[in-house]
Design a protein around this motif. Structure first.
Motif, short mmCIF file in Angstrom:
data_model
loop_
_atom_site.label_atom_id
_atom_site.label_comp_id
_atom_site.label_asym_id
_atom_site.label_seq_id
_atom_site.Cartn_x
_atom_site.Cartn_y
_atom_site.Cartn_z
N ALA A 175 5.39 -13.08 -8.96
CA ALA A 175 5.68 -13.20 -7.52
C ALA A 175 6.93 -14.04 -7.29
N THR A 176 7.72 -13.61 -6.32
CA THR A 176 8.97 -14.32 -6.02
C THR A 176 8.87 -15.04 -4.67
N THR A 177 9.80 -15.94 -4.45
CA THR A 177 9.81 -16.68 -3.18
C THR A 177 10.03 -15.73 -2.01
N GLY A 182 9.44 -12.48 -1.84
CA GLY A 182 8.27 -11.60 -1.69
C GLY A 182 7.08 -12.36 -1.11
N ASN A 183 6.94 -13.63 -1.51
CA ASN A 183 5.83 -14.42 -1.01
C ASN A 183 5.95 -14.65 0.48
N LEU A 184 7.18 -14.98 0.91
CA LEU A 184 7.37 -15.25 2.34
C LEU A 184 7.29 -13.97 3.16
N GLY A 211 -2.24 -20.78 -5.28
CA GLY A 211 -2.28 -19.37 -4.86
C GLY A 211 -2.43 -18.42 -6.03
N ALA A 212 -3.13 -17.33 -5.80
CA ALA A 212 -3.24 -16.20 -6.73
C ALA A 212 -3.67 -16.65 -8.14
N SER A 213 -3.09 -16.03 -9.18
CA SER A 213 -3.45 -16.37 -10.56
C SER A 213 -2.18 -16.62 -11.35
N ARG A 231 12.73 -0.41 1.49
CA ARG A 231 12.06 -1.69 1.22
C ARG A 231 12.60 -2.28 -0.07
N PHE A 232 12.79 -3.61 -0.05
CA PHE A 232 13.11 -4.29 -1.31
C PHE A 232 11.83 -4.38 -2.13
N VAL A 233 11.98 -4.35 -3.44
CA VAL A 233 10.84 -4.71 -4.27
C VAL A 233 11.30 -5.79 -5.22
N ALA A 234 10.48 -6.87 -5.31
CA ALA A 234 10.85 -8.01 -6.15
C ALA A 234 9.82 -8.11 -7.28
N GLY A 235 8.79 -8.93 -7.14
CA GLY A 235 7.79 -9.07 -8.20
C GLY A 235 6.81 -7.90 -8.25
N GLU A 236 6.79 -7.09 -7.22
CA GLU A 236 5.95 -5.87 -7.11
C GLU A 236 4.47 -6.15 -6.95
N THR A 237 4.08 -7.39 -6.73
CA THR A 237 2.65 -7.67 -6.72
C THR A 237 1.97 -7.28 -5.40
N THR A 238 2.74 -7.05 -4.36
CA THR A 238 2.14 -6.63 -3.09
C THR A 238 2.59 -5.22 -2.72
N LEU A 239 3.88 -4.99 -2.79
CA LEU A 239 4.41 -3.72 -2.26
C LEU A 239 3.78 -2.50 -2.94
N VAL A 240 3.64 -2.56 -4.25
CA VAL A 240 3.13 -1.38 -4.96
C VAL A 240 1.67 -1.09 -4.55
C1 LIG Z 1 -5.05 -10.71 -6.55
C2 LIG Z 1 -4.01 -11.38 -5.68
C3 LIG Z 1 -4.24 -12.66 -5.20
C4 LIG Z 1 -3.30 -13.28 -4.38
N1 LIG Z 1 -3.54 -14.54 -3.89
C5 LIG Z 1 -2.62 -15.16 -3.10
C6 LIG Z 1 -2.82 -16.48 -2.60
O1 LIG Z 1 -3.82 -17.13 -2.90
N2 LIG Z 1 -1.87 -16.99 -1.77
C7 LIG Z 1 -0.72 -16.30 -1.45
O2 LIG Z 1 0.13 -16.81 -0.72
N3 LIG Z 1 -0.53 -15.06 -1.91
C8 LIG Z 1 -1.43 -14.49 -2.73
N4 LIG Z 1 -1.20 -13.23 -3.21
C9 LIG Z 1 0.01 -12.54 -2.77
C10 LIG Z 1 1.18 -12.85 -3.68
O3 LIG Z 1 1.56 -14.17 -3.50
C11 LIG Z 1 2.27 -11.89 -3.25
O4 LIG Z 1 1.88 -10.63 -3.71
C12 LIG Z 1 3.60 -12.27 -3.83
O5 LIG Z 1 4.02 -13.53 -3.40
C13 LIG Z 1 4.63 -11.24 -3.37
O6 LIG Z 1 5.81 -11.48 -4.09
P1 LIG Z 1 6.52 -10.29 -4.84
O7 LIG Z 1 7.83 -10.85 -5.33
O8 LIG Z 1 5.63 -9.67 -5.87
O9 LIG Z 1 6.74 -9.29 -3.62
P2 LIG Z 1 6.84 -7.72 -3.58
O10 LIG Z 1 5.49 -7.09 -3.73
O11 LIG Z 1 7.90 -7.26 -4.50
O12 LIG Z 1 7.33 -7.58 -2.08
C14 LIG Z 1 6.50 -8.02 -1.01
C15 LIG Z 1 7.22 -7.74 0.32
O13 LIG Z 1 8.35 -8.61 0.47
C16 LIG Z 1 9.54 -7.86 0.65
N5 LIG Z 1 10.58 -8.58 -0.11
C17 LIG Z 1 10.52 -9.01 -1.38
N6 LIG Z 1 11.63 -9.71 -1.69
C18 LIG Z 1 12.40 -9.71 -0.59
C19 LIG Z 1 13.69 -10.25 -0.27
N7 LIG Z 1 14.40 -10.96 -1.17
N8 LIG Z 1 14.19 -10.04 0.96
C20 LIG Z 1 13.49 -9.33 1.88
N9 LIG Z 1 12.26 -8.79 1.63
C21 LIG Z 1 11.73 -8.98 0.43
C22 LIG Z 1 9.24 -6.49 0.07
O14 LIG Z 1 10.04 -5.48 0.66
C23 LIG Z 1 7.78 -6.32 0.42
O15 LIG Z 1 7.65 -5.88 1.75
C24 LIG Z 1 -2.10 -12.60 -4.05
C25 LIG Z 1 -1.84 -11.32 -4.56
C26 LIG Z 1 -2.79 -10.71 -5.36
C27 LIG Z 1 -2.49 -9.32 -5.90
#
Ligand SMILES: Cc1cc2nc3c(=O)[nH]c(=O)nc-3n(C[C@H](O)[C@H](O)[C@H](O)COP(=O)(O)OP(=O)(O)OC[C@H]3O[C@@H](n4cnc5c(N)ncnc54)[C@H](O)[C@@H]3O)c2cc1C
Length: 246
Positions: free
Chosen positions: A106-108, A110-112, A97-99, A25-34
């Motif tokens: 959070a990254t684009t 990871g969000n998608l 979204g979120a805070s 798995r890729f990890v980007a901002g880590e806000t979901t995966l971890v």
């Molecule tokens: C308290 C809380 C509130 C939130 N509220 C909202 C909200 O209101 N609306 C909303 O939309 N979201 C919300 N979120 C979710 C948040 O937007 C996501 O956690 C964030 O966008 C994920 O981005 P990340 O870069 O941290 O992803 P990561 O946690 O790093 O990764 C998430 C997933 O994406 C995959 N991934 C990441 N980057 C790539 C890449 N480049 N290519 C392929 N796969 C990839 C990873 O493998 C993993 O499966 C909330 C999260 C929390 C913790």
């Protein structure tokens, strides 16, 4: 949390090649995966940190579009002047979204690609079925049969019921809108194991038909689990919430 290998590739090509591995798995901002790894919903064997990859640019394309790098943070995207002027709904949606702290991380990409935040899908319930079905000739097709049988069993336990009109004996719910069967979202991950022990009584190959055997016992398992969880014995299927109110 399960142990995993951590890698930090320095090029996109390296990252893509590493991602081809099973359970990576890729990890980007880590806000979901971890979070999901802590809950054992996601159990990658390899975690590929893509934070140092040059994927954080927001560029206009020659045909008038916008190219957003996978590593562009939600806050940076929301505050980008092009996005604010030309794509105001996107900017507003991001800021809704979120805070603040989460949007900064959070990254684009990871969000998608985030796993849904719905609690239902974070449930780690699994179904394990172990079958003595003679010698396995084709494990794949045998497994498929059993998975189908388990789904039927879950349907029998929790959904399926023909309701008859007491005046004329005709089924009232004689259509797929009213007669409930489980769909993909109702079914947890199913594990199938075979004892793979030859049944020489049945045939000289030791193989047996693997048909409806998969259904055997499946309806009683949720009934037993319901009893263990609530103390109520359900003897008439399907198990419904109102039957627990005794
Ligand atoms: C308290 C809380 C509130 C939130 N509220 C909202 C909200 O209101 N609306 C909303 O939309 N979201 C919300 N979120 C979710 C948040 O937007 C996501 O956690 C964030 O966008 C994920 O981005 P990340 O870069 O941290 O992803 P990561 O946690 O790093 O990764 C998430 C997933 O994406 C995959 N991934 C990441 N980057 C790539 C890449 N480049 N290519 C392929 N796969 C990839 C990873 O493998 C993993 O499966 C909330 C999260 C929390 C913790």
């Amino acid at each position: 949390m399960q142990t995993f290998e951590y890698r930090k590739p320095s090029t996109v090509a390296e990252a893509i090649s590493a991602a081809g591995e099973l359970h990576a798995r890729f990890v980007a901002g880590e806000t979901t995966l971890v979070d999901l790894m802590k809950l054992n919903v996601e159990t990658p064997q390899v975690v590929i940190d893509i934070n140092s990859l040059p994927l954080n640019r927001i560029e206009r394309t020659s045909d008038g579009g916008l190219r957003i790098g996978a590593m562009v943070r939600n806050s940076d995207l929301a505050h980008d002047t092009t996005v604010q002027w030309d794509y105001p709904v996107l900017a507003q949606a991001l800021l809704a979204g979120a805070s603040g702290q989460l949007r900064n991380m959070a990254t684009t990409g990871g969000n998608l690609l985030q796993h849904t935040r719905c609690y239902y899908f974070r449930d780690t319930v699994r179904w394990l079925t172990v079958m003595d079905a003679g010698r396995m000739i084709n494990l794949k097709t045998a497994r498929n049969q059993i998975v189908g049988g388990v789904v039927m069993g879950i349907g029998m336990a929790l959904f399926e019921e023909t309701i008859y009109d007491s005046r004329n004996g005709k089924p009232i719910n004689n259509n797929y809108a009213d007669y409930l069967v489980p769909v993909n979202l109702d079914i947890p991950e199913i594990d199938v194991m075979f004892l793979d022990y030859p049944d020489k009584v049945m045939s000289e190959y030791g193989a047996r038909g693997v048909g409806e055997i998969g259904l055997t016992g499946c309806a009683s398992a949720p009934a037993m689990a319901t009893y263990h969880a609530t103390g109520v014995r359900i003897r008439a299927l399907p198990i419904r919430l109102e039957k627990l109110m005794v």
